[in-house]
Design a protein around this motif. Structure first.
Motif, PDB file in Angstrom:
ATOM      1  N   LYS A   1       0.865  -1.270   0.185  1.00  0.00           N
ATOM      2  CA  LYS A   1       0.305   0.370  -0.092  1.00  0.00           C
ATOM      3  C   LYS A   1       0.788   1.069   0.118  1.00  0.00           C
ATOM      4  O   LYS A   1       1.782   1.639   0.808  1.00  0.00           O
ATOM      5  CB  LYS A   1      -0.622   0.224   1.486  1.00  0.00           C
ATOM      6  N   GLY A   2       0.450   2.097  -0.865  1.00  0.00           N
ATOM      7  CA  GLY A   2       1.549   3.681  -1.060  1.00  0.00           C
ATOM      8  C   GLY A   2       2.093   3.241  -1.760  1.00  0.00           C
ATOM      9  O   GLY A   2       2.968   4.687  -2.106  1.00  0.00           O
ATOM     10  N   LYS A   3       2.639   2.341  -2.486  1.00  0.00           N
ATOM     11  CA  LYS A   3       3.885   2.236  -3.980  1.00  0.00           C
ATOM     12  C   LYS A   3       2.911   3.600  -4.824  1.00  0.00           C
ATOM     13  O   LYS A   3       1.969   3.198  -5.126  1.00  0.00           O
ATOM     14  CB  LYS A   3       3.757   1.346  -4.518  1.00  0.00           C
ATOM     15  N   VAL A   4       4.166   4.273  -5.318  1.00  0.00           N
ATOM     16  CA  VAL A   4       3.068   5.268  -6.452  1.00  0.00           C
ATOM     17  C   VAL A   4       3.482   4.341  -7.817  1.00  0.00           C
ATOM     18  O   VAL A   4       4.425   3.833  -8.249  1.00  0.00           O
ATOM     19  CB  VAL A   4       4.049   6.698  -6.286  1.00  0.00           C
ATOM     20  N   ILE A   5       2.491   4.999  -9.195  1.00  0.00           N
ATOM     21  CA  ILE A   5       2.599   3.679  -9.584  1.00  0.00           C
ATOM     22  C   ILE A   5       3.020   4.663 -10.991  1.00  0.00           C
ATOM     23  O   ILE A   5       3.349   5.902 -10.754  1.00  0.00           O
ATOM     24  CB  ILE A   5       1.449   3.684 -10.275  1.00  0.00           C
ATOM     25  N   THR A   6       3.752   4.582 -11.691  1.00  0.00           N
ATOM     26  CA  THR A   6       5.188   4.750 -12.718  1.00  0.00           C
ATOM     27  C   THR A   6       3.987   4.336 -14.576  1.00  0.00           C
ATOM     28  O   THR A   6       2.891   4.106 -14.651  1.00  0.00           O
ATOM     29  CB  THR A   6       6.319   4.302 -12.949  1.00  0.00           C
ATOM     30  N   MET A   7       4.218   5.595 -14.890  1.00  0.00           N
ATOM     31  CA  MET A   7       3.646   5.076 -16.649  1.00  0.00           C
ATOM     32  C   MET A   7       3.977   3.794 -17.293  1.00  0.00           C
ATOM     33  O   MET A   7       5.108   2.797 -16.812  1.00  0.00           O
ATOM     34  CB  MET A   7       4.072   5.939 -17.684  1.00  0.00           C
TER      35      MET A   7
ATOM     36  N   THR B   1      -4.515  -1.158 -19.463  1.00  0.00           N
ATOM     37  CA  THR B   1      -2.682  -0.177 -19.649  1.00  0.00           C
ATOM     38  C   THR B   1      -3.021   1.072 -18.643  1.00  0.00           C
ATOM     39  O   THR B   1      -4.131   1.782 -18.553  1.00  0.00           O
ATOM     40  CB  THR B   1      -2.497  -0.329 -20.958  1.00  0.00           C
ATOM     41  N   SER B   2      -2.379   2.122 -18.238  1.00  0.00           N
ATOM     42  CA  SER B   2      -2.100   2.570 -17.409  1.00  0.00           C
ATOM     43  C   SER B   2      -1.840   4.239 -18.215  1.00  0.00           C
ATOM     44  O   SER B   2      -2.544   5.500 -17.953  1.00  0.00           O
ATOM     45  CB  SER B   2      -0.770   3.188 -16.852  1.00  0.00           C
ATOM     46  N   VAL B   3      -2.266   3.941 -19.934  1.00  0.00           N
ATOM     47  CA  VAL B   3      -1.948   4.865 -20.571  1.00  0.00           C
ATOM     48  C   VAL B   3      -3.326   5.297 -20.974  1.00  0.00           C
ATOM     49  O   VAL B   3      -3.885   5.997 -22.136  1.00  0.00           O
ATOM     50  CB  VAL B   3      -1.180   5.339 -21.562  1.00  0.00           C
TER      51      VAL B   3
ATOM     52  N   LEU C   1      -7.090  -0.915  -7.006  1.00  0.00           N
ATOM     53  CA  LEU C   1      -6.106  -1.795  -7.517  1.00  0.00           C
ATOM     54  C   LEU C   1      -5.317  -2.353  -7.398  1.00  0.00           C
ATOM     55  O   LEU C   1      -5.108  -2.101  -6.171  1.00  0.00           O
ATOM     56  CB  LEU C   1      -5.258  -0.649  -7.996  1.00  0.00           C
ATOM     57  N   ILE C   2      -4.982  -3.350  -7.548  1.00  0.00           N
ATOM     58  CA  ILE C   2      -4.685  -4.834  -6.777  1.00  0.00           C
ATOM     59  C   ILE C   2      -3.359  -5.613  -6.790  1.00  0.00           C
ATOM     60  O   ILE C   2      -1.990  -5.966  -6.448  1.00  0.00           O
ATOM     61  CB  ILE C   2      -5.191  -6.058  -6.737  1.00  0.00           C
ATOM     62  N   SER C   3      -2.997  -5.011  -8.768  1.00  0.00           N
ATOM     63  CA  SER C   3      -1.233  -5.583  -8.902  1.00  0.00           C
ATOM     64  C   SER C   3      -1.280  -4.187  -9.521  1.00  0.00           C
ATOM     65  O   SER C   3      -2.148  -3.906 -10.671  1.00  0.00           O
ATOM     66  CB  SER C   3      -1.234  -6.828  -9.523  1.00  0.00           C
ATOM     67  N   VAL C   4       0.146  -3.990 -10.058  1.00  0.00           N
ATOM     68  CA  VAL C   4       0.701  -3.586 -11.183  1.00  0.00           C
ATOM     69  C   VAL C   4       1.315  -4.401 -11.718  1.00  0.00           C
ATOM     70  O   VAL C   4       2.912  -4.751 -11.226  1.00  0.00           O
ATOM     71  CB  VAL C   4       1.258  -2.062 -10.784  1.00  0.00           C
TER      72      VAL C   4
ATOM     73  N   LYS D   1      -5.892  10.339 -18.829  1.00  0.00           N
ATOM     74  CA  LYS D   1      -5.116   9.011 -18.708  1.00  0.00           C
ATOM     75  C   LYS D   1      -5.432   8.315 -17.608  1.00  0.00           C
ATOM     76  O   LYS D   1      -5.542   9.460 -15.943  1.00  0.00           O
ATOM     77  CB  LYS D   1      -4.526   8.971 -19.279  1.00  0.00           C
ATOM     78  N   LEU D   2      -5.636   7.249 -16.519  1.00  0.00           N
ATOM     79  CA  LEU D   2      -5.512   6.282 -15.911  1.00  0.00           C
ATOM     80  C   LEU D   2      -4.251   6.873 -14.936  1.00  0.00           C
ATOM     81  O   LEU D   2      -3.912   7.037 -14.027  1.00  0.00           O
ATOM     82  CB  LEU D   2      -5.480   4.665 -16.108  1.00  0.00           C
ATOM     83  N   SER D   3      -2.934   6.790 -15.429  1.00  0.00           N
ATOM     84  CA  SER D   3      -1.646   7.278 -15.152  1.00  0.00           C
ATOM     85  C   SER D   3      -2.028   8.827 -14.394  1.00  0.00           C
ATOM     86  O   SER D   3      -0.775   9.316 -14.199  1.00  0.00           O
ATOM     87  CB  SER D   3      -0.467   7.433 -15.927  1.00  0.00           C
ATOM     88  N   ALA D   4      -2.926   9.726 -15.033  1.00  0.00           N
ATOM     89  CA  ALA D   4      -3.236  10.773 -14.087  1.00  0.00           C
ATOM     90  C   ALA D   4      -3.511  10.876 -12.726  1.00  0.00           C
ATOM     91  O   ALA D   4      -3.605  11.732 -12.833  1.00  0.00           O
ATOM     92  CB  ALA D   4      -3.385  11.754 -15.128  1.00  0.00           C
ATOM     93  N   LEU D   5      -4.279   9.720 -12.559  1.00  0.00           N
ATOM     94  CA  LEU D   5      -5.021  10.042 -11.254  1.00  0.00           C
ATOM     95  C   LEU D   5      -3.364   9.860 -10.407  1.00  0.00           C
ATOM     96  O   LEU D   5      -4.433   9.406  -9.433  1.00  0.00           O
ATOM     97  CB  LEU D   5      -5.492   8.140 -11.460  1.00  0.00           C
ATOM     98  N   LYS D   6      -2.533   9.245 -10.437  1.00  0.00           N
ATOM     99  CA  LYS D   6      -1.035   8.934  -9.291  1.00  0.00           C
ATOM    100  C   LYS D   6      -2.069   8.250  -8.912  1.00  0.00           C
ATOM    101  O   LYS D   6      -1.591   8.133  -7.514  1.00  0.00           O
ATOM    102  CB  LYS D   6      -0.756  10.440  -9.256  1.00  0.00           C
ATOM    103  N   LEU D   7      -2.564   6.655  -8.906  1.00  0.00           N
ATOM    104  CA  LEU D   7      -3.086   5.616  -8.759  1.00  0.00           C
ATOM    105  C   LEU D   7      -1.910   4.810  -7.469  1.00  0.00           C
ATOM    106  O   LEU D   7      -0.404   4.589  -8.223  1.00  0.00           O
ATOM    107  CB  LEU D   7      -3.645   5.016  -9.563  1.00  0.00           C
ATOM    108  N   SER D   8      -1.740   4.532  -6.602  1.00  0.00           N
ATOM    109  CA  SER D   8      -0.743   4.015  -6.147  1.00  0.00           C
ATOM    110  C   SER D   8      -1.562   1.774  -5.243  1.00  0.00           C
ATOM    111  O   SER D   8      -2.643   2.352  -5.048  1.00  0.00           O
ATOM    112  CB  SER D   8      -0.917   4.133  -4.333  1.00  0.00           C
ATOM    113  N   LEU D   9      -1.268   0.629  -5.554  1.00  0.00           N
ATOM    114  CA  LEU D   9      -1.536  -0.020  -4.909  1.00  0.00           C
ATOM    115  C   LEU D   9      -2.595   0.122  -3.606  1.00  0.00           C
ATOM    116  O   LEU D   9      -2.339   1.122  -2.466  1.00  0.00           O
ATOM    117  CB  LEU D   9      -0.900  -1.269  -4.421  1.00  0.00           C
TER     118      LEU D   9
END
Length: 202
Positions: free
Chosen positions: A2-8, A32-34, A113-116, A85-93
């Protein structure tokens, strides 16, 4: 995790559950994140066998993402899910998005969001994709309470209700326990394109 920041350039896997019947009807969806927030919505609508004939919105972090039409008035300001884009939400696990479909009926989904994973080069056309699931989906022109009653009655008696099939144009027995993942993925991308055209162009 929890709290890991997702990249593109990642593949997001969401656990999507139909609220009120979350143990009986759910999907694991990779996208995809894009991809746009709107495309995530279309994917959920297809995976849960909706007709995509009603409005929907997705909420996250105090923002509502909704496709607005010229004759819509009186709503609070919203963000554009087509341009986001989903990446713009800055989602974390562990983050959870909320989706509502058909405001009169009030179908509600939770998307956790359960995995990346890193998206492998050349695999972009594989997504979106449903990796697991349970339960058939929703019944249009009913409500979540009606569906919960149907599930309880089916479990109790084994008797299947008759539901109007808009494709076959007739009533057919409806068994909420049936989920064919191969069938779901076979038509998923075509339906997403159809839904995109219906919401964004038509």
């Amino acid at each position: 995790m929890k709290g890991k920041v997702i990249t593109m350039a990642d593949v997001y896997k969401f656990k999507v559950v139909l609220q009120d019947v979350s143990n009986q009807i759910w999907r694991d969806i990779e996208i995809t994140s894009v991809s746009s927030v709107a495309k995530l919505g279309y994917t959920v609508l297809s995976a849960f066998e909706t007709s995509a004939s009603h409005l929907f919105n997705i909420r996250f972090n105090g923002v509502r993402y909704e496709i607005m039409f010229e004759d819509d008035f009186g709503f609070e300001p919203v963000a554009d899910p087509i341009q986001t884009k989903l990446s713009a939400l800055k989602l974390s696990l562990g983050d959870v998005l909320e989706m509502e479909y058909d405001y009169g009926a009030g179908w509600a989904f939770s998307l956790e969001l359960i995995s990346v994973t890193k998206m492998e080069r050349g695999t972009g056309n594989h997504y979106p994709y449903v990796t697991a699931g349970k339960g058939k989906g929703i019944i249009e022109d009913t409500s979540p309470l009606d569906l919960a009653d149907i599930i309880a009655e089916t479990d109790k008696t084994g008797k299947l209700p008759k539901v109007y099939d808009y494709i076959m144009e007739k009533e057919q027995a409806w068994d909420y326990r049936i989920f064919d993942i191969e069938y779901c993925n076979m038509f998923l991308k075509d339906e997403i394109r159809e839904f995109q055209y219906a919401y964004e162009e038509y």
